[in-house]
Scaffold this active site. Structure first.
Site, PDB file in Angstrom:
ATOM      1  N   GLN A 175       0.784  -1.167   0.017  1.00  0.00           N
ATOM      2  CA  GLN A 175       0.076   0.005  -0.063  1.00  0.00           C
ATOM      3  C   GLN A 175       0.874   1.312  -0.065  1.00  0.00           C
ATOM      4  O   GLN A 175       2.021   1.199   0.604  1.00  0.00           O
ATOM      5  CB  GLN A 175      -0.867  -0.077   1.376  1.00  0.00           C
ATOM      6  N   ASP A 241      -7.532   0.526  -4.375  1.00  0.00           N
ATOM      7  CA  ASP A 241      -8.770   0.707  -3.481  1.00  0.00           C
ATOM      8  C   ASP A 241      -9.569   2.111  -3.721  1.00  0.00           C
ATOM      9  O   ASP A 241      -8.809   2.943  -3.366  1.00  0.00           O
ATOM     10  CB  ASP A 241      -8.538   0.390  -1.964  1.00  0.00           C
ATOM     11  N   GLU A 276     -10.892  -2.164  -6.074  1.00  0.00           N
ATOM     12  CA  GLU A 276     -11.377  -2.765  -4.762  1.00  0.00           C
ATOM     13  C   GLU A 276     -12.558  -1.688  -4.392  1.00  0.00           C
ATOM     14  O   GLU A 276     -12.169  -0.227  -4.672  1.00  0.00           O
ATOM     15  CB  GLU A 276     -10.441  -2.829  -3.720  1.00  0.00           C
ATOM     16  N   ASP A 310     -14.816  -5.555  -0.308  1.00  0.00           N
ATOM     17  CA  ASP A 310     -14.333  -5.355   0.913  1.00  0.00           C
ATOM     18  C   ASP A 310     -15.330  -4.712   2.079  1.00  0.00           C
ATOM     19  O   ASP A 310     -15.979  -5.851   2.582  1.00  0.00           O
ATOM     20  CB  ASP A 310     -13.287  -4.112   0.806  1.00  0.00           C
ATOM     21  N   LYS A 334     -10.793  -9.744   5.234  1.00  0.00           N
ATOM     22  CA  LYS A 334     -10.274  -8.460   6.167  1.00  0.00           C
ATOM     23  C   LYS A 334     -10.044  -9.163   7.564  1.00  0.00           C
ATOM     24  O   LYS A 334     -10.675  -9.030   8.391  1.00  0.00           O
ATOM     25  CB  LYS A 334     -11.044  -7.329   6.073  1.00  0.00           C
ATOM     26  N   THR A 363      -5.080  -4.827   7.609  1.00  0.00           N
ATOM     27  CA  THR A 363      -5.378  -3.368   7.484  1.00  0.00           C
ATOM     28  C   THR A 363      -3.851  -2.688   8.012  1.00  0.00           C
ATOM     29  O   THR A 363      -3.179  -3.580   8.524  1.00  0.00           O
ATOM     30  CB  THR A 363      -6.155  -2.897   8.592  1.00  0.00           C
ATOM     31  N   CYS A 364      -3.413  -1.680   7.660  1.00  0.00           N
ATOM     32  CA  CYS A 364      -2.165  -0.932   8.020  1.00  0.00           C
ATOM     33  C   CYS A 364      -2.154  -0.895   9.477  1.00  0.00           C
ATOM     34  O   CYS A 364      -1.021  -0.733  10.072  1.00  0.00           O
ATOM     35  CB  CYS A 364      -2.127   0.257   7.238  1.00  0.00           C
TER      36      CYS A 364
END
Length: 427
Positions: A175, A241, A276, A310, A334, A363-364
C-alpha cells in the site's frame, strides 16, 4: 505429544501499526492538517478524525515455560460498513481478564479448532466480543498449539484443516498510503507482486468529478513500472482501493461505471487491473446485487478488469453469500473483521473452493505479530495474495510478512526433506 496447560493469561496494551481514521468524517470533507485532520469526528467512539491505533498483546504462559502470543488489533476504518466500533485497548484488557482468562487458565491445549471456536462464541450481555479481541486471542491459541507440537502455525492449519496445499510464499500486496508516488517507486524497486492500493478515498481530490484524476494516476503507475523495472519478467498486478468513490462520482450507475473501469483496464495494460470497493451500495444485499451486476457488465464489454469486495463483506457468513452470488472476482478476507482467525482460515478456503481469488488482507493498523500470523494463514490456505502489513507495507510490511513467509517455507521444506514426507500439491 502430551497436551500442555495454560498457566496464565497476560494482557498488555501495545501500539498498533498505524492510526484509526473516522472514514465518515473524511468522506464528509474533513480537511488535512499536517498528518492529521482538522474538525470533529462524526463516528461514535472516535476522539478525533485520526487517532493512534491501539492494540493488546495476549500472552499465554504454558506449563513447559513457553509463551505463545497474539495481538488484538482492529481496522483503520472502524465503525463503518457494518464493522465494530473503534477499538479501546484498556477496555479490551478488562474484558479479556474477566471473560477469557478464566476459561483458559488451567486448560489443556490439545488442538486449535475447537478451542478457537469456544473463545469466539463467548458473549457479554448477549453480544459477541469485539472482533479485535477474538482475533488476538485466537492468534495466541494457534501459536500455542504450534509451540506444543513443535511445528509452524502454517503446519497446524494444514494438518487440522487437511488442506493438502503446499506451504509456500504467496504474492504480497503493498500500500502507498497518501505517499502515492514515491512509494510506487519503492514498490517497483522491491518488485512487489501487487501494487499500489493508492488510497483513493475522496472524489474531489483523488478521483476527480469524472474520474479523471484517478485515470491519470493509473496511467502514471503503469508508466512508472515500465520505466523502473529491472527486468521485463516483472509483471505486477495493479490493485487500487477506491473506497466507493467511483460509485459516488457516477451516481451508482453500473453501465457508466463499467465503461469507466473498462477504460482504466486499457490504460493499465500490459498489467492486470483490480479495483476494490468500486461502489458502496449501503448494505450487504445491495453490495452483492451491485457487485454481481458490475462483474457481468464488465464481462459483457470484454473487459478483464477484476473487482474486489471489501466493505459489507466482513464476516464468514457475508463471504459465503458473496461467493455463492459470484459478486466479485477477488474477496478481501479482512482478517481483523472476521474475529477468530479460524474464520479467516475457513473463509480463504471457501473462496478458493468457489473459484474466486482469496485475498488474505487486513489493515495497515495491525501489528507485527498479527502480520506474522496472517502470513502463516495465507501460506497454509494458498491465498491468491497477502497484505504486506502493518503500516503502509512497502517498508516494514514487506519485511515482516515477506521474511516470515521465507522462514516458514524453509522450515517446512527442511522437515519434509528430513522425514521423506509426501509432497504437497501446489496451491
Amino acid at each position: 505429544m502430551t497436551p500442555e496447560t495454560v498457566l496464565d493469561v497476560l494482557c498488555v496494551p501495545v501500539r498498533a501499526g498505524f492510526f484509526a481514521d473516522d472514514q465518515a468524517a473524511i468522506r464528509s470533507g474533513a480537511a488535512r492538517d499536517g498528518f492529521g485532520y482538522a474538525g470533529d469526528p462524526v463516528t461514535p467512539g472516535f476522539r478525533a478524525v485520526r487517532q493512534p491505533g491501539e492494540a493488546v498483546s495476549v500472552l499465554l504462559v504454558l506449563d513447559d515455560g513457553q509463551v505463545a502470543h497474539g495481538d488484538c488489533a482492529a481496522v483503520q476504518y472502524s465503525g463503518v460498513g457494518g464493522r465494530d466500533p473503534v477499538f479501546d485497548a484498556a477496555e479490551a484488557v478488562k474484558v479479556i481478564e474477566r471473560h477469557i482468562a478464566p476459561m483458559l487458565r488451567g486448560r489443556k491445549i490439545d488442538g486449535f479448532r475447537a478451542i478457537a471456536a469456544a473463545v469466539d462464541a463467548v458473549t457479554v450481555r448477549g453480544r459477541p466480543l469485539h472482533t479485535a479481541i477474538r482475533y488476538g486471542v485466537t492468534q495466541a491459541l494457534l501459536d500455542a498449539v504450534a509451540r506444543i507440537r513443535g511445528v509452524t502455525m502454517a503446519e497446524v492449519i494444514r494438518d487440522e484443516y487437511d488442506t493438502g496445499i503446499a506451504i509456500a510464499p504467496v504474492p504480497m500486496f503493498t500500500q502507498t498510503g497518501d505517499d502515492r508516488y514515491d512509494n510506487v517507486d519503492k514498490m517497483v524497486l522491491k518488485e512487489a507482486d501487487v501494487l499500489p492500493h493508492g488510497l483513493i478515498n475522496h472524489v474531489g481530490t483523488k478521483l476527480g468529478p469524472d474520474g479523471e484524476l484517478f485515470a491519470a494516476y493509473v496511467s502514471w503507475v503503469r508508466d512508472r513500472v515500465l520505466a523502473l523495472r529491472a527486468r521485463p519478467e516483472y509483471q505486477p498486478v495493479l490493485h487500487f482501493d477506491v473506497y466507493g468513490t467511483i460509485g459516488a462520482a457516477f451516481d451508482g450507475d453500473v453501465p457508466r461505471v463499467a465503461d469507466y473501469l473498462a477504460e482504466l483496464g486499457t490504460r493499465a495494460l500490459p498489467f492486470g487491473l483490480r479495483v476494490e470497493h468500486v461502489i458502496d451500495a449501503g448494505s450487504r444485499d445491495g453490495q452483492v446485487e451491485t457487485g454481481a451486476a458490475l462483474r457481468a457488465a464488465l464481462r459483457a464489454r470484454g473487459s478483464a478488469v477484476q473487482i474486489a469486495v471489501d466493505e459489507w463483506c466482513n464476516t464468514l457468513a457475508d463471504i459465503e453469500v458473496f461467493v455463492a452470488a459470484g459478486a466479485a472476482d477477488v474477496i478481501h478476507v479482512k482478517t481483523p473483521d472476521l474475529g477468530g482467525v479460524h474464520h479467516t482460515i475457513e473463509a480463504l478456503l471457501l473462496v478458493k473452493r468457489g473459484g474466486l481469488a482469496a485475498y488474505c488482507g487486513g489493515t495497515c493498523n495491525e501489528t507485527d505479530r498479527s502480520a506474522q500470523v496472517s502470513a502463516h494463514i495465507a501460506m497454509a490456505c494458498g491465498a491468491a495474495q497477502v497484505l504486506a502489513k502493518p503500516g503502509m507495507g512497502v517498508d516494514e510490511g514487506m519485511m515482516i510478512v515477506g521474511n516470515e513467509m521465507a522462514r516458514v517455507a524453509a522450515l517446512v521444506a527442511s522437515r519434509r526433506s528430513a522425514t521423506g514426507g509426501p509432497v504437497e500439491r501446489a496451491a
